[in-house]
Structures are given as structure tokens and as C-alpha cells.
Design a protein around this motif. Structure first.
Motif, PDB file in Angstrom:
ATOM      1  N   GLU A 209     -10.261  19.216  -2.963  1.00 26.95           N
ATOM      2  CA  GLU A 209      -9.174  18.384  -2.773  1.00 26.95           C
ATOM      3  C   GLU A 209      -9.210  17.980  -1.384  1.00 26.95           C
ATOM      4  OE1 GLU A 209      -9.063  17.849  -6.277  1.00 26.95           O
ATOM      5  OE2 GLU A 209      -7.041  16.921  -5.513  1.00 26.95           O
ATOM      6  N   ILE A 210      -9.378  19.159  -0.606  1.00 25.59           N
ATOM      7  CA  ILE A 210      -9.311  18.769   0.960  1.00 25.59           C
ATOM      8  C   ILE A 210     -10.586  18.073   1.143  1.00 25.59           C
ATOM      9  CG2 ILE A 210      -9.464  19.929   3.245  1.00 25.59           C
ATOM     10  CD1 ILE A 210      -7.928  22.390   1.919  1.00 25.59           C
ATOM     11  N   ASP A 211     -11.804  18.563   0.676  1.00 27.68           N
ATOM     12  CA  ASP A 211     -13.047  17.597   1.094  1.00 27.68           C
ATOM     13  C   ASP A 211     -12.573  15.944   0.719  1.00 27.68           C
ATOM     14  OD1 ASP A 211     -14.455  19.392   2.255  1.00 27.68           O
ATOM     15  OD2 ASP A 211     -15.659  19.872   0.802  1.00 27.68           O
ATOM     16  N   LYS A 212     -12.152  15.860  -0.455  1.00 22.80           N
ATOM     17  CA  LYS A 212     -11.821  14.613  -1.191  1.00 22.80           C
ATOM     18  C   LYS A 212     -11.100  13.836  -0.248  1.00 22.80           C
ATOM     19  CE  LYS A 212      -9.424  14.045  -5.195  1.00 22.80           C
ATOM     20  NZ  LYS A 212      -9.088  14.279  -6.495  1.00 22.80           N
ATOM     21  N   ILE A 213      -9.971  14.238   0.216  1.00 19.27           N
ATOM     22  CA  ILE A 213      -9.206  13.475   0.976  1.00 19.27           C
ATOM     23  C   ILE A 213      -9.710  13.124   2.369  1.00 19.27           C
ATOM     24  CG2 ILE A 213      -7.646  15.223   2.371  1.00 19.27           C
ATOM     25  CD1 ILE A 213      -5.205  13.246   1.134  1.00 19.27           C
ATOM     26  N   TRP A 214     -10.330  13.901   2.886  1.00 16.20           N
ATOM     27  CA  TRP A 214     -10.915  13.763   4.116  1.00 16.20           C
ATOM     28  C   TRP A 214     -12.049  12.426   4.060  1.00 16.20           C
ATOM     29  CZ3 TRP A 214     -10.129  14.624   9.171  1.00 16.20           C
ATOM     30  CH2 TRP A 214     -11.449  14.146  10.044  1.00 16.20           C
ATOM     31  N   LYS A 215     -12.900  12.494   2.970  1.00 18.28           N
ATOM     32  CA  LYS A 215     -13.963  11.673   2.862  1.00 18.28           C
ATOM     33  C   LYS A 215     -13.138  10.226   2.460  1.00 18.28           C
ATOM     34  CE  LYS A 215     -16.470  14.219  -0.114  1.00 18.28           C
ATOM     35  NZ  LYS A 215     -17.650  14.852  -0.912  1.00 18.28           N
ATOM     36  N   LEU A 216     -12.410  10.299   1.775  1.00 22.44           N
ATOM     37  CA  LEU A 216     -11.514   8.916   1.122  1.00 22.44           C
ATOM     38  C   LEU A 216     -10.602   8.691   2.317  1.00 22.44           C
ATOM     39  CD1 LEU A 216      -9.910   9.944  -2.180  1.00 22.44           C
ATOM     40  CD2 LEU A 216     -11.849   8.118  -1.747  1.00 22.44           C
ATOM     41  N   ALA A 217     -10.253   9.225   3.045  1.00 18.52           N
ATOM     42  CA  ALA A 217      -9.319   8.646   4.346  1.00 18.52           C
ATOM     43  C   ALA A 217     -10.160   8.104   5.532  1.00 18.52           C
ATOM     44  CB  ALA A 217      -8.330   9.771   4.763  1.00 18.52           C
ATOM     45  N   THR A 218     -11.221   9.055   5.793  1.00 19.11           N
ATOM     46  CA  THR A 218     -12.044   8.554   6.844  1.00 19.11           C
ATOM     47  C   THR A 218     -13.409   8.077   6.550  1.00 19.11           C
ATOM     48  OG1 THR A 218     -13.149  10.722   6.872  1.00 19.11           O
ATOM     49  CG2 THR A 218     -11.059  10.707   8.162  1.00 19.11           C
ATOM     50  N   LYS A 219     -13.781   7.849   5.290  1.00 16.86           N
ATOM     51  CA  LYS A 219     -14.898   7.180   4.698  1.00 16.86           C
ATOM     52  C   LYS A 219     -16.138   7.963   5.270  1.00 16.86           C
ATOM     53  CE  LYS A 219     -12.424   3.769   3.219  1.00 16.86           C
ATOM     54  NZ  LYS A 219     -11.393   4.331   2.775  1.00 16.86           N
ATOM     55  N   SER A 220     -15.904   9.306   5.389  1.00 19.04           N
ATOM     56  CA  SER A 220     -17.192  10.156   5.980  1.00 19.04           C
ATOM     57  C   SER A 220     -17.728  10.530   4.887  1.00 19.04           C
ATOM     58  CB  SER A 220     -16.366  11.248   6.713  1.00 19.04           C
ATOM     59  OG  SER A 220     -15.451  11.150   7.525  1.00 19.04           O
TER      60      SER A 220
END
Ligand code: NAD
Length: 280
Positions: A209-220
Motif C-alpha cells: 500500500e505504501i509503494d502504491k500510494i507513492w507511485k500514484l501520487a508522484t507518478k514514479s
């Protein structure tokens, strides 16, 4: 002009650094105290050659550009020496003292240290105006950059020469104007990874979940736990332990022990081993 480079230490980083230099048609000698490591380094170079062949890059010349030795004297005619041995202040200092007797006044000596500052090592280098840190990231060619950090007495022309050399080996030079422990990348990365570890190991959310939100929020393309898998969980554990001791932080020590128990002890050590937080 840098025509011949000595890479001291043929381990994880030394094997990659020597390869990327040889690939740019510059002669390299790899030095290691351990003959077994030199054999492994040669094997890794053959593996890297296959990897680059698959990308359509001819590697025959590169393989011929590299030689291997356990005799430190063999760096004598090098224009640049890159030290990439074990991360130990006293062992590195001892090596620089020996090198200072062997090499020419004009030779540039660089350290690939991850955690030390060039000013902590400079007194063991005779011509310390020609000494600096040149920090590569793992894997060298995928990262695509090298950080250049002098100490107060490093000559400007040496920084410039190394900047050109880094471009020549097809990496992007990143220059630091003053010394910073951890350079730019680790000064940014470590606190970020530490926040992610805290959220997971203290039960706030699952790492996916932590990876998911980071990638969605920052487009990383990668989240913090995917990055930890790339770095290797043993390295992550070592950094956590050393920070916990330095900061006298008991909670951080507990998180490090949890990483060890839940992952490392179960053989989950990151991407290189096929399994870490994720399976590869
Ligand atoms: P490693 O343990 O894989 O390799 C170190 C090598 O140095 C070993 O092969 C060892 O035999 C050799 N060695 C030790 N003392 C020596 C000596 N006196 N003379 C010659 N060889 C000697 O370590 P590594 O991960 O390649 O790290 C090397 C350096 O690169 C360290 O300073 C580390 O902080 C830095 N670094 C590592 C990474 C990484 O991701 N592994 C990234 C950037 C920088």
C-alpha cells in the motif's frame, strides 16, 4: 586526459566501475587482495558482456581492455585510481598511504566511499589536492550518474578533469559544491526510506500500500520497498543498525531487527536473490 585507470577492489562496485570504463575503450587494471574475488570479477565482466551484447553492443574490445592483478604496484602508470575497497576508514587510509609511495604526482586518486568524507581520508594521500570522492551508484549503468565531491583542498582542475572523465564513460556527472555525508542521493534517499520503514514496521500500512500510494501520487515507477529490494536488504539492515547506534534510537533498532527476522533470516534479501519484499 585519462587513458589508464586502476580500480582497487574487484567486488560488487569495483567490477561494475571497471566494466563501464573498459566499455568506453579506456584501459583498466583491477586490483584486489583476494585472488578468488579477481576470478569472480572476471566472470562478472563476461556476464556483463553478454548483457551488453543483447543490447547490440560489441564488447570484445572492452574485455580486452581489462587486466587483473593482486599486486598494487600495477597501478603505477595509471592516470586515475578509483578506490572501491571495503568501507573501513583505517583500511582505506592504509591503502592510500601505500598508494602515495607508488604513484606519480599527477595521478588523481578517487574514493568510492559511501559514508566517509574525503576530508577524513585526505591526510593519508600525499598529493591531496588531487584527491576527491567519485561515487557510483549500484547498478552503475542503470543509475547513469556519478557524484563528484572534493574536499577543501581539491584542485578545481581535478574536479573538471573528473567531470569530463565521467562524461566519457557515458554517465552524467553530478557535482557537489561542498562535502555532504551520503552525497546528494543518500542525503535524500535515506530519510525517505526510513519514513517508509517506520510506516510499515510500526503497522500503519502494508508495504504494498505504501509503494502504491507513492507511485500514484508522484507518478514514479518505483516505491520505497521496491527500491530497498534493488539496494539489497542486507545493506538496508546495515544502514538501519548503524543509524540506530549513532542516534541511540531504540525504535529504529527494533525495526532493523524486524527486517532481519521477517526477511533476511528467511532468505529474502532483495532483487539480486530473486526475493525480497517482492518476487522477481
Ligand atoms: P565488496 O565487499 O563487494 O568489495 C570490496 C572488495 O575490496 C573485496 O573484493 C575485497 O577483497 C577488496 N579489498 C579489501 N581490502 C583491500 C585492499 N587493501 N586492497 C585491495 N582490495 C581490497 O564491497 P562493495 O559493495 O563493492 O563496496 C566497495 C566500496 O564501494 C565501499 O567503499 C562502498 O561504500 C562503496 N559503494 C558501494 C555501493 C554498493 O551498492 N555496494 C554503492 C556505492 C559505493
Amino acid at each position: 586526459m585519462i587513458n589508464r585507470v586502476g580500480v582497487i577492489g574487484g567486488g560488487t562496485l569495483g567490477s561494475q566501475i571497471s566494466w563501464i570504463i573498459a566499455l568506453s575503450n579506456i584501459g583498466v587494471v583491477v586490483i584486489d587482495v583476494d585472488d578468488g574475488i579477481l576470478g569472480k570479477c572476471k566472470y562478472m565482466h563476461e556476464e556483463y558482456a553478454k548483457l551488453f551484447n543483447e543490447k547490440g553492443i560489441d564488447t570484445e574490445k572492452a574485455l580486452n581492455n581489462i587486466c587483473y592483478s593482486s599486486n598494487l604496484e600495477d597501478v603505477k602508470n595509471c592516470d586515475l585510481i578509483i578506490e572501491s575497497i571495503i568501507e573501513d576508514l583505517e583500511i582505506k587510509k592504509d591503502l592510500f598511504k601505500k598508494l602515495s609511495v607508488i604513484v606519480d604526482k599527477k595521478t588523481i586518486i578517487a574514493t568510492n566511499t559511501s559514508t566517509l568524507l574525503p576530508s577524513e581520508l585526505k591526510d593519508s594521500v600525499k598529493n591531496n589536492e588531487r584527491f576527491l570522492a567519485l561515487h557510483f551508484a549500484n547498478p552503475v549503468w542503470e543509475a547513469g550518474f556519478a557524484e563528484i565531491m572534493g574536499h577543501e583542498e581539491t584542485a578545481e582542475e581535478v574536479i573538471n578533469e573528473i567531470r569530463e572523465f565521467v562524461k566519457e564513460i557515458n554517465l552524467e556527472p553530478v557535482i557537489l559544491e561542498k562535502q555532504q555525508r551520503g552525497y546528494l542521493i543518500n542525503a535524500l534517499l535515506i530519510p525517505w526510506l526510513s519514513s517508509a520503514q517506520k510506516l510499515y514496521f510500526e503497522g500503519v500500512a502494508d508495504y504494498k500500500e505504501i509503494d502504491k500510494i507513492w507511485k500514484l501520487a508522484t507518478k514514479s515507477s518505483l516505491g520505497p520497498f521496491e527500491i530497498m529490494d534493488i539496494i539489497g536488504l542486507k545493506t538496508i539492515y546495515n544502514v538501519m543498525i548503524s543509524d540506530a547506534k549513532r542516534l541511540k534510537d531504540k525504535r529504529l533498532l527494533q525495526r532493523a531487527e524486524k527486517l532481519k527476522k521477517d526477511f533476511l533470516d528467511k532468505g529474502l534479501s532483495g532483487r539480486q536473490s530473486g526475493k525480497g519484499f517482492y518476487e522477481y
